[in-house]
Design an enzyme around this catalytic site. Structure first.
Site, PDB file in Angstrom:
ATOM      1  N   TYR A 137       0.851  -1.185   0.000  1.00 64.01           N
ATOM      2  CA  TYR A 137       0.000   0.000   0.000  1.00 64.01           C
ATOM      3  C   TYR A 137       0.892   1.242   0.000  1.00 64.01           C
ATOM      4  O   TYR A 137       0.921   2.005   0.952  1.00 64.01           O
ATOM      5  CB  TYR A 137      -0.920   0.008   1.225  1.00 64.01           C
ATOM      6  CG  TYR A 137      -1.971  -1.101   1.232  1.00 64.01           C
ATOM      7  CD1 TYR A 137      -1.956  -2.120   0.280  1.00 64.01           C
ATOM      8  CD2 TYR A 137      -2.973  -1.131   2.190  1.00 64.01           C
ATOM      9  CE1 TYR A 137      -2.891  -3.134   0.306  1.00 64.01           C
ATOM     10  CE2 TYR A 137      -3.925  -2.147   2.211  1.00 64.01           C
ATOM     11  CZ  TYR A 137      -3.872  -3.144   1.271  1.00 64.01           C
ATOM     12  OH  TYR A 137      -4.811  -4.145   1.300  1.00 64.01           O
ATOM     13  N   ASP A 220      -0.826 -18.237  -0.614  1.00 63.42           N
ATOM     14  CA  ASP A 220      -1.919 -19.028  -1.196  1.00 63.42           C
ATOM     15  C   ASP A 220      -2.168 -20.293  -0.369  1.00 63.42           C
ATOM     16  O   ASP A 220      -3.304 -20.613  -0.014  1.00 63.42           O
ATOM     17  CB  ASP A 220      -1.655 -19.334  -2.675  1.00 63.42           C
ATOM     18  CG  ASP A 220      -0.205 -19.706  -2.975  1.00 63.42           C
ATOM     19  OD1 ASP A 220       0.639 -19.653  -2.042  1.00 63.42           O
ATOM     20  OD2 ASP A 220       0.093 -20.058  -4.128  1.00 63.42           O
ATOM     21  N   ASP A 244      -4.078  -7.809   5.456  1.00 68.62           N
ATOM     22  CA  ASP A 244      -5.431  -7.291   5.255  1.00 68.62           C
ATOM     23  C   ASP A 244      -6.357  -8.424   4.822  1.00 68.62           C
ATOM     24  O   ASP A 244      -7.434  -8.641   5.389  1.00 68.62           O
ATOM     25  CB  ASP A 244      -5.370  -6.182   4.182  1.00 68.62           C
ATOM     26  CG  ASP A 244      -6.646  -5.383   4.103  1.00 68.62           C
ATOM     27  OD1 ASP A 244      -7.560  -5.603   4.923  1.00 68.62           O
ATOM     28  OD2 ASP A 244      -6.738  -4.525   3.199  1.00 68.62           O
ATOM     29  N   ASP A 248      -9.469 -10.733   7.230  1.00 68.32           N
ATOM     30  CA  ASP A 248     -10.887 -10.898   6.888  1.00 68.32           C
ATOM     31  C   ASP A 248     -11.230 -12.386   6.772  1.00 68.32           C
ATOM     32  O   ASP A 248     -12.286 -12.837   7.231  1.00 68.32           O
ATOM     33  CB  ASP A 248     -11.218 -10.222   5.543  1.00 68.32           C
ATOM     34  CG  ASP A 248     -11.575  -8.744   5.694  1.00 68.32           C
ATOM     35  OD1 ASP A 248     -10.970  -8.078   6.549  1.00 68.32           O
ATOM     36  OD2 ASP A 248     -12.458  -8.267   4.952  1.00 68.32           O
TER      37      ASP A 248
END
Ligand code: NAI
Ligand code: MG
Length: 351
Positions: A137, A220, A244, A248
């Site tokens: 980011y 992955d 991030d 979730d």
């Protein structure tokens, strides 16, 4: 009596519905533990953006600087591009206040059914440590040839030795305190510059923390393993983007993204740290008083811990656990029909 001055930023959508629950819980637990709070509320949000052209005022960070901590709901509104709401408020606070650790605990509570058969209460209790101010980011990059067939976009990922080392040291230290193990999320097979560097630094900091057993997994494979065998993990340390996504995912494994909390920490305490649920403003359910307030309440517990009140923090997480274990009060995301208000009242009763 200890006293703390808290900045409240309810934000948009359900952010404004769950933050009052956190505040009520703080009042109740503070009264018991001799902790007083005063609050300053800020209307910084997409609504403000539409009205005034900016998510927060130019001197926004200066207004927050002298507060002991920041409690945030969520930002984001359909009609305002998500990168505007994120980069106009959350990211400047995280970066400007050097909140380089994003801490996201995940726990399967007794009485909350995980969508995964393998995720059992008492076994799944992990924490994602996400690098919070650099990595993927980054602001470095740009667009060229706008509107032409050769239009292009470039975005550089930035990993610094100092930035990676400090978040790794925090994660290894946390793993040591928990008596647990550490897993590093990587992708050094596909991403050939930044992530081999990340791996090298993990090995270096691992050698400096011989008391912690650690390993690494490609992102992955790690995503699959978090779904299939979440109980195997304790501290997972990850770059900004990987952390991030993983948090979730892990929150969903624990039953609902509505229960997941986050702390954005400035460990040196040069600046206030910020506490916020992992979830966004959920426009699909906003305005109906049905949002799950647990993510926000648990974030307030993390704030108590950071402010030096671990017993008060534990009272709050115990009350959350007690609602799930001993009552059938559930918001709709967990299959119930309780409103945000009803759930909060039950929790306050058990606190
Ligand atoms: P979201 O987290 O807002 O919602 C995803 C799904 O989970 C929705 O179906 C929502 O109803 C449900 N959900 C989320 N929190 C819940 C809760 N407490 N109780 C019950 N159900 C809940 O993510 P989405 O839809 O991707 O983003 C919506 C807006 O929020 C966007 O504008 C996005 O940019 C913003 N956002 C803001 C964040 C922040 O302020 N930290 C973080 C993530 C997204
Ligand atoms: Mg996210």
């Amino acid at each position: 009596m200890t006293h703390h001055h808290i900045a409240l930023i309810p934000g948009d959508g359900i952010g404004a519905e769950v933050l009052p629950s956190a505040r009520q819980v703080l009042e109740a637990v503070g009264a018991r533990h001799g902790i007083g709070f005063s609050y300053t509320s800020y209307d910084w949000s997409c609504e403000r953006y539409v009205r005034e052209g900016a998510m927060m005022p130019v001197d926004g960070l200066d207004q927050l600087r002298d507060k002991d901590a920041i409690l945030l709901g969520a930002v984001g509104h359909p009609g305002v591009p998500d990168h505007v709401s994120l980069w106009g408020l959350l990211i400047p606070i995280r970066r400007g206040f050097r909140q380089y650790v994003n801490l996201r605990p995940v726990r399967v509570f007794e009485g909350v059914e995980s969508p995964m058969r393998g995720a059992v209460a008492g076994e799944v209790e992990l924490v994602v440590v996400r690098e919070n101010v650099e990595g993927e980011y980054s602001e470095i990059g740009g667009r060229l040839n706008r509107g032409f067939p050769e239009e292009m976009a470039v975005q550089e990922a930035v990993f610094t030795r100092a930035g990676v080392t400090r978040v790794l040291d925090y994660a290894f230290g946390l793993a040591a305190r928990r008596g647990g193990r550490l897993t590093s999320a990587t992708k050094s097979n596909g991403i050939v510059h930044t992530l081999p560097f990340w791996d090298e630094l993990v090995a270096e900091r691992g050698a400096a923390h011989p008391e912690v057993a650690w390993d690494q997994e490609h992102i992955d494979a790690l995503a699959a393993k978090l779904v299939l065998a979440p109980a195997r993990f304790d501290v997972v340390v990850a770059s900004n983007l990987f952390g991030d996504i993983l948090s979730d995912l892990a929150a969903a494994v624990a039953g609902s993204i509505g229960i997941a909390p986050a702390a954005n920490l400035n460990l040196e305490r040069d600046f206030p740290s910020m506490f916020e649920p992992v979830h966004g403003s959920a426009p699909d359910i906003a305005g109906r008083n049905v949002a799950n307030p647990v993510g926000s309440i648990w974030s307030a517990a993390m704030m108590l811990d950071h402010l030096g009140h671990p017993e008060a923090a534990r009272d709050v997480t115990d009350a959350i656990a007690a609602v799930f274990a001993t009552t059938d009060e559930r918001t709709p995301d967990l299959g119930g029909s309780a409103t945000t208000t009803e759930f909060t009242e039950k929790l306050l009763e058990l606190l």
